[in-house]
Scaffold this motif. Sequence first.
Motif, mmCIF file in Angstrom:
data_model
loop_
_atom_site.group_PDB
_atom_site.id
_atom_site.type_symbol
_atom_site.label_atom_id
_atom_site.label_comp_id
_atom_site.label_asym_id
_atom_site.label_seq_id
_atom_site.Cartn_x
_atom_site.Cartn_y
_atom_site.Cartn_z
ATOM 1 N N GLU A 46 -6.940 8.994 0.771
ATOM 2 C CA GLU A 46 -5.983 8.134 1.480
ATOM 3 C C GLU A 46 -4.556 8.563 1.187
ATOM 4 N N TRP A 47 -4.285 8.907 -0.084
ATOM 5 C CA TRP A 47 -2.958 9.387 -0.469
ATOM 6 C C TRP A 47 -2.615 10.657 0.283
ATOM 7 N N ARG A 48 -3.558 11.614 0.361
ATOM 8 C CA ARG A 48 -3.311 12.872 1.069
ATOM 9 C C ARG A 48 -3.100 12.654 2.564
ATOM 10 N N PHE A 49 -3.870 11.728 3.153
ATOM 11 C CA PHE A 49 -3.720 11.438 4.581
ATOM 12 C C PHE A 49 -2.313 10.914 4.873
ATOM 13 N N LYS A 50 -1.827 9.977 4.071
ATOM 14 C CA LYS A 50 -0.497 9.427 4.268
ATOM 15 C C LYS A 50 0.572 10.492 4.030
ATOM 16 N N ARG A 51 0.367 11.332 2.989
ATOM 17 C CA ARG A 51 1.331 12.405 2.716
ATOM 18 C C ARG A 51 1.418 13.369 3.888
ATOM 19 N N ASP A 52 0.264 13.805 4.408
ATOM 20 C CA ASP A 52 0.264 14.774 5.509
ATOM 21 C C ASP A 52 0.892 14.177 6.767
ATOM 22 N N ALA A 53 0.652 12.879 6.998
ATOM 23 C CA ALA A 53 1.267 12.217 8.153
ATOM 24 C C ALA A 53 2.784 12.170 7.994
ATOM 25 N N TRP A 54 3.262 11.919 6.774
ATOM 26 C CA TRP A 54 4.705 11.892 6.506
ATOM 27 C C TRP A 54 5.315 13.267 6.752
ATOM 28 N N LEU A 55 4.657 14.311 6.263
ATOM 29 C CA LEU A 55 5.162 15.673 6.464
ATOM 30 C C LEU A 55 5.250 15.996 7.949
ATOM 31 N N CYS A 56 4.191 15.644 8.691
ATOM 32 C CA CYS A 56 4.176 15.906 10.134
ATOM 33 C C CYS A 56 5.303 15.163 10.837
ATOM 34 N N ALA A 57 5.529 13.919 10.442
ATOM 35 C CA ALA A 57 6.579 13.108 11.064
ATOM 36 C C ALA A 57 7.972 13.678 10.808
ATOM 37 N N HIS A 58 8.094 14.460 9.719
ATOM 38 C CA HIS A 58 9.389 15.066 9.383
ATOM 39 C C HIS A 58 9.465 16.532 9.819
ATOM 40 N N GLY A 59 8.487 16.955 10.619
ATOM 41 C CA GLY A 59 8.548 18.280 11.226
ATOM 42 C C GLY A 59 8.224 19.440 10.330
ATOM 43 N N ILE A 60 7.495 19.190 9.251
ATOM 44 C CA ILE A 60 7.097 20.285 8.358
ATOM 45 C C ILE A 60 5.592 20.252 8.145
ATOM 46 N N ARG A 61 5.041 21.399 7.807
ATOM 47 C CA ARG A 61 3.588 21.533 7.730
ATOM 48 C C ARG A 61 3.029 21.384 6.329
ATOM 49 N N SER A 62 3.846 21.639 5.305
ATOM 50 C CA SER A 62 3.350 21.572 3.935
ATOM 51 C C SER A 62 4.489 21.229 2.993
ATOM 52 N N THR A 63 4.128 20.912 1.743
ATOM 53 C CA THR A 63 5.145 20.559 0.750
ATOM 54 C C THR A 63 6.010 21.762 0.365
ATOM 55 N N GLU A 64 5.567 22.979 0.687
ATOM 56 C CA GLU A 64 6.404 24.151 0.430
ATOM 57 C C GLU A 64 7.700 24.083 1.228
ATOM 58 N N GLU A 65 7.681 23.362 2.344
ATOM 59 C CA GLU A 65 8.831 23.304 3.229
ATOM 60 C C GLU A 65 9.751 22.121 2.939
ATOM 61 N N LEU A 66 9.470 21.370 1.882
ATOM 62 C CA LEU A 66 10.328 20.233 1.534
ATOM 63 C C LEU A 66 11.768 20.664 1.287
ATOM 64 N N ARG A 67 11.954 21.886 0.824
ATOM 65 C CA ARG A 67 13.305 22.362 0.519
ATOM 66 C C ARG A 67 14.184 22.438 1.772
ATOM 67 N N HIS A 68 13.566 22.407 2.955
ATOM 68 C CA HIS A 68 14.334 22.462 4.193
ATOM 69 C C HIS A 68 14.852 21.079 4.609
ATOM 70 N N LEU A 69 14.398 20.028 3.927
ATOM 71 C CA LEU A 69 14.812 18.675 4.277
ATOM 72 C C LEU A 69 16.109 18.295 3.556
ATOM 73 N N THR A 70 16.676 17.174 3.942
ATOM 74 C CA THR A 70 17.887 16.688 3.275
ATOM 75 C C THR A 70 17.532 16.135 1.898
ATOM 76 N N ASN A 71 18.546 15.966 1.055
ATOM 77 C CA ASN A 71 18.321 15.385 -0.266
ATOM 78 C C ASN A 71 17.707 13.993 -0.146
ATOM 79 N N GLU A 72 18.191 13.209 0.813
ATOM 80 C CA GLU A 72 17.668 11.857 1.002
ATOM 81 C C GLU A 72 16.186 11.892 1.376
ATOM 82 N N GLU A 73 15.798 12.812 2.251
ATOM 83 C CA GLU A 73 14.396 12.918 2.655
ATOM 84 C C GLU A 73 13.513 13.382 1.499
ATOM 85 N N ARG A 74 14.013 14.305 0.702
ATOM 86 C CA ARG A 74 13.236 14.768 -0.461
ATOM 87 C C ARG A 74 13.052 13.646 -1.461
#
Length: 216
Positions: A46-74
């Motif tokens: 359930e945790w992974r499902f919610k995490r993956d949905a959050w990533l998709c909603a923010h336009g990224i495919r994996s946590t490797e791409e978190l660095r492309h988000l704003t500080n607030e989003e991270r």
Amino acid sequence: MPFKPLDHSSELHVHRQNLPHWRQWGVTYFVTSRLADSVPAVIADEWRFKRDAWLCAHGIRSTEELRHLTNEERHEYQREFTVKFHELLDAGHGECVLSRADCADILISRLVAGHGTAYQLNAWVVMPNHLHALVEPGKGTALGEIVRHWKGGSAFEINRALGRNGSLWQREPFDHIVRSEPQLEHFQKYIIENPKKAGLKSGYVIGRGSEVRERK
């Protein structure tokens, strides 16, 4: 040894399994390893499902791409998922075999054995179903090798003490390169206060380097 944070100008190797793992020589890592039964599969899914949905909603495919988000989003990701997962660990699921002094001591002996040679340990805590540690690998020693040493030897001996066999540890640890002195202090405080935050009155050990600071 002076603390060395992540150096964005130096070579950085990133690989992933289910989680991303950043590697750079000479830095300090915050490492969390958990027992195989520490988070029930249905809760982890359930945790992974919610995490993956959050990533998709923010336009990224994996946590490797978190660095492309704003500080607030991270920071939002950290609150909603990293912090939440550690709260799941503190909920005390599973057998919590590390609350037994004999099992905890087996792990601690593996943990401190390489301190001062293969790596430098900072603060660490053995909780009933997981381990947190701040560690700086020595020159030429990979973090993965260190964590496998902690888990592999302790799993064999703990299973023997319990009269059983099978997987003790979750295969993949969580690790994070410490970014700054304030973040190092944050992780040190988190480790020291983890038992209290989890509501524990017994069944944990806090240490620094090769020294046990508190045992209950």
